[in-house]
Scaffold this active site. Sequence first.
Site, PDB file in Angstrom:
ATOM      1  N   THR A   1      30.971 120.385 -28.113  1.00 45.15           N
ATOM      2  CA  THR A   1      29.633 120.278 -28.689  1.00 45.15           C
ATOM      3  C   THR A   1      29.762 119.956 -30.180  1.00 45.15           C
ATOM      4  O   THR A   1      30.400 120.697 -30.923  1.00 45.15           O
ATOM      5  CB  THR A   1      28.829 121.574 -28.481  1.00 45.15           C
ATOM      6  OG1 THR A   1      28.702 121.810 -27.076  1.00 45.15           O
ATOM      7  CG2 THR A   1      27.432 121.452 -29.090  1.00 45.15           C
ATOM      8  N   TYR A   2      29.183 118.832 -30.563  1.00 41.66           N
ATOM      9  CA  TYR A   2      29.205 118.382 -31.967  1.00 41.66           C
ATOM     10  C   TYR A   2      27.912 118.813 -32.635  1.00 41.66           C
ATOM     11  O   TYR A   2      26.839 118.743 -32.035  1.00 41.66           O
ATOM     12  CB  TYR A   2      29.369 116.864 -32.034  1.00 41.66           C
ATOM     13  CG  TYR A   2      30.731 116.405 -31.576  1.00 41.66           C
ATOM     14  CD1 TYR A   2      31.762 116.222 -32.494  1.00 41.66           C
ATOM     15  CD2 TYR A   2      30.995 116.188 -30.230  1.00 41.66           C
ATOM     16  CE1 TYR A   2      33.024 115.820 -32.068  1.00 41.66           C
ATOM     17  CE2 TYR A   2      32.257 115.786 -29.800  1.00 41.66           C
ATOM     18  CZ  TYR A   2      33.266 115.603 -30.731  1.00 41.66           C
ATOM     19  OH  TYR A   2      34.513 115.215 -30.312  1.00 41.66           O
ATOM     20  N   TYR A   3      28.044 119.234 -33.890  1.00 43.13           N
ATOM     21  CA  TYR A   3      26.898 119.775 -34.614  1.00 43.13           C
ATOM     22  C   TYR A   3      26.466 118.871 -35.768  1.00 43.13           C
ATOM     23  O   TYR A   3      27.287 118.240 -36.414  1.00 43.13           O
ATOM     24  CB  TYR A   3      27.232 121.179 -35.156  1.00 43.13           C
ATOM     25  CG  TYR A   3      27.059 122.242 -34.104  1.00 43.13           C
ATOM     26  CD1 TYR A   3      28.022 122.418 -33.110  1.00 43.13           C
ATOM     27  CD2 TYR A   3      25.921 123.036 -34.063  1.00 43.13           C
ATOM     28  CE1 TYR A   3      27.848 123.365 -32.112  1.00 43.13           C
ATOM     29  CE2 TYR A   3      25.742 123.996 -33.072  1.00 43.13           C
ATOM     30  CZ  TYR A   3      26.715 124.147 -32.102  1.00 43.13           C
ATOM     31  OH  TYR A   3      26.529 125.084 -31.117  1.00 43.13           O
TER      32      TYR A   3
ATOM     33  N   ALA B   1      24.231 118.373 -31.705  1.00 41.49           N
ATOM     34  CA  ALA B   1      23.802 116.977 -31.647  1.00 41.49           C
ATOM     35  C   ALA B   1      24.054 116.397 -30.259  1.00 41.49           C
ATOM     36  O   ALA B   1      23.217 115.669 -29.727  1.00 41.49           O
ATOM     37  CB  ALA B   1      24.551 116.161 -32.697  1.00 41.49           C
ATOM     38  N   ALA B   2      25.200 116.718 -29.680  1.00 43.81           N
ATOM     39  CA  ALA B   2      25.542 116.190 -28.361  1.00 43.81           C
ATOM     40  C   ALA B   2      26.738 116.959 -27.837  1.00 43.81           C
ATOM     41  O   ALA B   2      27.524 117.513 -28.609  1.00 43.81           O
ATOM     42  CB  ALA B   2      25.888 114.707 -28.447  1.00 43.81           C
TER      43      ALA B   2
END
Lengths: 189, 189
Positions: free
Chosen positions: A35-37, A114-115
């Site tokens: 999970t990218y922030y 973000a995704a």
Amino acid sequence: MYEVEMKVRADHEAVESALEAADAEFVDSVVQADTYYDAPHRNFAETDEALRIRREHPPGRDTGTDESADETTKITYKGPLLEAESKSREEYETTVGDAEAVVGIFDGLGFEPAATVRKERAHYRLDGYTVTLDSVDGLGEFVEVETETEDDDIEAAREGARAVLSELNLDPDAQIRTSYLGLLLDDDA
Amino acid sequence: MYEVEMKVRADHEAVESALEAADAEFVDSVVQADTYYDAPHRNFAETDEALRIRREHPPGRDTGTDESADETTKITYKGPLLEAESKSREEYETTVGDAEAVVGIFDGLGFEPAATVRKERAHYRLDGYTVTLDSVDGLGEFVEVETETEDDDIEAAREGARAVLSELNLDPDAQIRTSYLGLLLDDDA
């Protein structure tokens, strides 16, 4: 040390046959959910930074279904490119004991997911290179060939990676330079 | 559950004698170095949040002198007060594997160390309360008396804490409400 890496789209069934014919060594396989922030105070897309939570577990069950002992979580920060040519950057990574607490900390501080990139990876060794078969949710099947090398051996390492791709009946000129995150976000756009 | 806690300045030698006379049970002792961070996008002093790295190890050597197996590191985020009366707030905490990596991540993201509180703590049990003898670098010796209680028993718990302090020949009315961080920052001002 620099990482030399080439990635192409590839049907895994054909690649697995080619790996077997080339006598490649199977290393392990793993499921990763990254999970990218987004940051509250910077645009990471512009600064080229990344903040990621990676949950990893052996294949065979869904990520995050329970607090299983065999699930590990890491947080990783990648700093801006220090030098464009070599693509060098600061990177810090640590394991964490409690994935949900990290989600709470990031959320509390105003960082927003973000995704998430979910993939199953199988690692092989061939001719001194790591060959990774990635099945990425929503994107399909890919093969990565990579190695680490000294500064002055980058060109030779790149030629070697092209040779490994060719040995696996893959086209080095079909290289994809966009990250899985970038490909996923492009799909959303 | 709520935490009821009272803290006073106290000479440890006298308190240790009183604890022995009261037949208190020694639990353990530990050295903690807490580094509190400022955020790049918020004033934590105003929002009443906190972000902390806590390094902890058994007494008998300095913190951070080596990557010893008996040093543990945690990161903690405390959110703003949700309700002033009960002092309730969100709190998230997790262990991390690599303290230096966390320092690198926080630094990369623009968080800056504001102050470090170093203390040696000895925990005792007495009359259902935890009695903690804190020796805080730069501040001196303190005693904390605390317990957890249900919402409707806070007053009784507070009376009990006062009784424990009195039993240890300490003055409950000398209670200090400022955190060690606050006391240290006041000293700097």
